[in-house]
Design an enzyme around this catalytic site. Structure first.
Site, PDB file in Angstrom:
ATOM      1  N   ASN B  90     -61.650 -69.824  10.512  1.00  0.00           N
ATOM      2  CA  ASN B  90     -60.792 -70.812   9.846  1.00  0.00           C
ATOM      3  C   ASN B  90     -61.357 -71.308   8.519  1.00  0.00           C
ATOM      4  O   ASN B  90     -60.623 -71.497   7.556  1.00  0.00           O
ATOM      5  CB  ASN B  90     -60.567 -72.010  10.778  1.00  0.00           C
ATOM      6  CG  ASN B  90     -59.800 -71.600  12.014  1.00  0.00           C
ATOM      7  OD1 ASN B  90     -58.673 -71.124  11.925  1.00  0.00           O
ATOM      8  ND2 ASN B  90     -60.425 -71.745  13.169  1.00  0.00           N
ATOM      9  N   TYR B 152     -70.527 -75.932  10.865  1.00  0.00           N
ATOM     10  CA  TYR B 152     -69.414 -76.419  10.043  1.00  0.00           C
ATOM     11  C   TYR B 152     -69.890 -76.630   8.604  1.00  0.00           C
ATOM     12  O   TYR B 152     -69.264 -76.175   7.641  1.00  0.00           O
ATOM     13  CB  TYR B 152     -68.896 -77.726  10.651  1.00  0.00           C
ATOM     14  CG  TYR B 152     -68.000 -78.528   9.754  1.00  0.00           C
ATOM     15  CD1 TYR B 152     -66.665 -78.184   9.584  1.00  0.00           C
ATOM     16  CD2 TYR B 152     -68.487 -79.653   9.071  1.00  0.00           C
ATOM     17  CE1 TYR B 152     -65.840 -78.938   8.753  1.00  0.00           C
ATOM     18  CE2 TYR B 152     -67.673 -80.406   8.249  1.00  0.00           C
ATOM     19  CZ  TYR B 152     -66.356 -80.038   8.094  1.00  0.00           C
ATOM     20  OH  TYR B 152     -65.541 -80.771   7.269  1.00  0.00           O
TER      21      TYR B 152
END
Lengths: 258, 258
Positions: B90, B152
């Site tokens: 993503n 992340y």
């Protein structure tokens, strides 16, 4: 004997430069996606230490890092023109698999083959070709932000980010080597840029040996010979790793003119 | 009217902060993976400008960037604890799809939501908690190498590398905003770190508006309010983008004590 050293991408150009010069000096575990032909395996490395493994195969990588004291991670798509789909899978995801497995297995030292392409776009029209010449003083030293010249270079810069993370979290010593232009025997001819970032096979093997023997925390160094033409500083590799290159592309330039 | 501005991840926290304050001032094209409920769409944005699209869908993204003058790219997995498989898909692959499509379509300005987590591991035990306090002078200013505190953050640092590449190759103006701690109405309570990197909704919307209106080449800036406690410099955002934050977490600290 010491625990073995894992070499991924052992059959590639960098792997072969290393094995040709220091192949007899370490207990190797060799990994390559393709089965290695006998001429690519140093004498004294037995069959059980040679593995045909794709680094995106997590289980096989976990097995490969088990019990090694150091990893030299070279495997990946080596093409500067490689498409995104390939560098995403082989260089980004593959490197994550290897560095994570190494950190979790308690490997002490991890050397990653980064690339000059991670910073290739510092070679702007206003700097070139002057920066390739001996009298020019422009230097990159490894503290600058990445500025890749292709998606391959972007994938190598990502590898540097991932090794930073696993160094910080696990305390594993990490060195990223931004490799210049590795050629056998002779620097590139009629190619100033290649002469400025030339890395001889001998200096390449010596540099990666330094990565196995020196003490360091997290480093980004340039992997080039001691060329008169250079725009990469090798001070950090000298100071921290004890790198002491013996080659210089300038020694071949007269020959070119003959 | 000017060409529209594409906002990806429009339904998320940052997207909503932006739309709440400057939703009436631009011609928006809104993208989100989930269909947006009516309360998340500013008045005056018609149905045809709202798209439920996953940014890993190349064709849909190419269609979405067509004819826009600027992109604010927020979409991605926003969880600091997101696993590698999700941020790879993503945040890394997804951001590549969006930034490549934007550059190829000739978009003029591209603002990317990077994160404090891209540099979270500068918060070492020897610096904390001092660095979170008003009197401490340690500053990160956007010229430092990434040092992510989770995968992340590593994915956001990778986004910065990818936007650099597409800036250099296509000339598209790019600003990476390392967003601090965005909360509505009130800074985090009893959380020094959060107060040091607080970003109010109003300052967030103003900062991204600066990204739409200022002239710049390639920038990495910090997105925080003008907090007394801070270890991120906002000088670059002030100087280049004209960022002029009105909020400061210190103004709420007395309230906490009451």
């Amino acid at each position: 004997m010491d625990d073995p050293v894992l070499l991924t991408g052992a059959g590639g150009r960098v792997g072969q430069a290393i094995l040709r010069h220091i192949g007899a000096d370490y207990d190797w575990r060799l990994l390559d996606r393709e089965p290695l032909s006998n001429d690519k395996i140093p004498e004294g490395v037995d069959e059980a230490s040679v593995h045909a493994v794709d680094i995106t195969d997590e289980e096989a990588v976990e097995e490969a890092v088990s019990g090694v004291r150091a990893v030299i991670h070279l495997a990946g798509d080596p093409r500067p023109e490689a498409p995104w789909s390939s560098v995403l899978r082989n260089n980004i995801d593959g490197t994550h698999t290897v560095v994570r497995a190494a950190a979790e297995a308690g490997v002490e030292k991890f050397a990653f083959a980064s690339s000059n392409h991670a910073v290739g776009n510092y070679e702007t029209p206003d700097r070139t070709p002057d920066m390739y010449r001996p009298e020019d003083e422009f230097r990159l030293d490894g503290t600058e932000l990445p500025r890749p010249s292709n998606l391959y270079g972007a994938s190598k810069a990502t590898g540097e980010v991932l090794t930073r993370y696993y160094h910080d979290e696990y305390g594993m010593s990490v060195v990223n080597v931004r490799i210049g232009n590795l050629t056998e025997g002779h620097p590139p001819i009629d190619y100033e840029r290649g002469q400025a970032m030339w890395l001889s096979y001998k200096d390449c093997a010596h540099l990666f040996e330094c990565c196995l023997t020196a003490d360091y925390d997290f480093e980004i160094v340039y992997g080039i010979s001691d060329n008169d033409r250079k725009y990469y500083s090798i001070d950090r590799a000298r100071d921290v790793l004890g790198f002491s290159p013996v080659d210089n592309s300038a020694e071949f330039e007269d020959e070119d003119d003959e």
